[in-house]
Design a protein around this motif. Structure first.
Motif, short mmCIF file in Angstrom:
data_model
loop_
_atom_site.label_atom_id
_atom_site.label_comp_id
_atom_site.label_asym_id
_atom_site.label_seq_id
_atom_site.Cartn_x
_atom_site.Cartn_y
_atom_site.Cartn_z
N THR A 153 44.41 14.79 13.02
CA THR A 153 44.31 15.60 14.23
C THR A 153 43.09 15.26 15.06
N GLN A 154 42.14 14.53 14.46
CA GLN A 154 40.96 14.06 15.18
C GLN A 154 40.65 12.63 14.76
N VAL A 155 40.19 11.84 15.70
CA VAL A 155 39.83 10.45 15.43
C VAL A 155 38.51 10.15 16.12
N GLY A 156 37.63 9.44 15.44
CA GLY A 156 36.35 9.09 16.05
C GLY A 156 35.68 7.95 15.33
N ALA A 157 34.38 7.78 15.55
CA ALA A 157 33.63 6.68 14.95
C ALA A 157 33.66 6.74 13.42
N THR A 158 33.61 7.94 12.86
CA THR A 158 33.64 8.09 11.40
C THR A 158 34.96 7.59 10.83
N THR A 159 36.05 7.85 11.55
CA THR A 159 37.36 7.37 11.12
C THR A 159 37.35 5.86 10.98
N LEU A 160 36.87 5.18 12.00
CA LEU A 160 36.85 3.71 11.99
C LEU A 160 35.90 3.17 10.92
N GLU A 161 34.81 3.88 10.70
CA GLU A 161 33.86 3.45 9.66
C GLU A 161 34.51 3.48 8.28
N CYS A 162 35.34 4.49 8.03
CA CYS A 162 36.05 4.58 6.76
C CYS A 162 37.02 3.42 6.55
N PHE A 173 35.16 -2.13 17.73
CA PHE A 173 35.84 -2.24 16.44
C PHE A 173 36.91 -3.34 16.51
N SER A 174 37.69 -3.35 17.58
CA SER A 174 38.74 -4.35 17.74
C SER A 174 38.16 -5.75 17.93
N SER A 175 37.03 -5.84 18.65
CA SER A 175 36.41 -7.14 18.89
C SER A 175 35.85 -7.75 17.62
N ASP A 176 35.64 -6.93 16.59
CA ASP A 176 35.16 -7.43 15.30
C ASP A 176 36.30 -7.98 14.44
N GLY A 177 37.51 -8.00 15.01
CA GLY A 177 38.64 -8.61 14.31
C GLY A 177 39.62 -7.65 13.67
N TYR A 178 39.43 -6.36 13.88
CA TYR A 178 40.35 -5.39 13.29
C TYR A 178 41.60 -5.24 14.16
N ASP A 179 42.75 -5.15 13.51
CA ASP A 179 44.03 -4.96 14.19
C ASP A 179 44.36 -3.47 14.14
N VAL A 180 44.04 -2.75 15.20
CA VAL A 180 44.21 -1.30 15.19
C VAL A 180 44.97 -0.84 16.43
N GLU A 181 45.91 0.09 16.21
CA GLU A 181 46.66 0.69 17.31
C GLU A 181 46.61 2.20 17.16
N ILE A 182 46.33 2.87 18.26
CA ILE A 182 46.27 4.34 18.25
C ILE A 182 47.34 4.89 19.19
N ARG A 183 48.05 5.90 18.71
CA ARG A 183 49.03 6.59 19.55
C ARG A 183 48.78 8.09 19.47
#
Length: 248
Positions: free
Chosen positions: A140-149, A179-189
């Motif tokens: 229900t929430q997404v932020g910097a901590t989410t990506l760090e995990c 985060f994406s520029s570091d090579g991670y393949d991430v999509e958010i909807r």
């Protein structure tokens, strides 16, 4: 004899099950399908089903053998003799395999859900680092901590979150771009109706007690969903298709 049975089962699964159907069936029993290129590794799966005695493998074998027999027999009855030589031979092999498996049933323990209590970011990072394929997170929430995990995940990441203004923090687009520029393949909807939080990892599903954003501030309890997993996955896939893509 065991090697011969593995080859028979592998050939039968390859012949009578489509790739997508096979993967969906294995997911129902929390069994991960290994691939050779774009095709399932049928021999490796057959080896696991025959050799390993774990509860989920035994359940899948007990389900799949009668169905293979039925499909093989159905093809024989609905085709000419000239075109079903393979099926006639396979039917004899499957009969022998069914008989052998019924004689060699092993006592197995009931599969128990594997639950975790993640008390720190490092524990969450370690949990997601186990990913062997794409990860899906419903939060229900997404932020910097989410990506760090998720920083140790080497596979595609799907994040399904809410659509209200409190869901994504100010400046998150810049964080996501980095985060994406570091090579991670991430999509958010973003979906308009989102209540529960789920983690999908390696064909398994967990219900999370709170958002990943709270990791490190309070313990995060994740409870594995076994019986309801397929229903949950169908619901989430439907919401993923309906959801709006988060543009960066």
């Amino acid at each position: 004899m065991e090697s011969e049975n593995i080859n028979i089962l592998a050939d039968a699964i390859k012949e009578y099950y489509g790739n997508y159907e096979l993967e969906e069936l294995c997911n129902q029993f929390n069994i991960e399908v290994d691939f050779l290129g774009v095709s399932p590794n049928h021999k490796k799966l057959a080896n696991k089903l025959i050799v390993q005695g774990a509860y989920n493998y035994r359940r899948l074998l007990e389900k799949i053998l009668p169905e293979l027999f039925r499909r093989c027999n159905h093809r024989i009855l609905n085709s000419t003799w000239e075109s079903n030589v393979f099926d006639e031979q396979m039917l004899r092999h499957l009969k022998k395999l069914q008989l052998l498996m019924s004689r060699n049933k092993k006592s197995v323990s009931v599969a128990e859900p594997v639950n975790y209590l993640l008390k720190s970011k490092s524990e969450a990072i370690k949990f997601f680092a186990r990913a062997k394929k794409a990860v899906t997170i419903v939060d229900t929430q997404v932020g910097a901590t989410t990506l760090e995990c998720l920083k140790e995940v080497k596979h595609p990441i799907r994040l399904l979150t809410g659509k209200d203004e409190q869901t994504l923090p100010s400046g998150f687009k810049d964080i996501l771009k980095k985060f994406s520029s570091d090579g991670y393949d991430v999509e958010i909807r973003c979906h308009v109706v989102l209540n529960d939080r789920y983690l999908f990892l390696n064909g398994r599903c967990w219900l999370a007690s709170s958002s990943l954003m709270a990791v490190g501030k309070k313990p995060l309890s994740i409870i594995e969903c076994i019986d309801a997993k397929s229903a949950i996955a169908r619901e989430i896939e439907g919401k993923w298709r309906e959801a709006e893509i988060y543009q960066i």
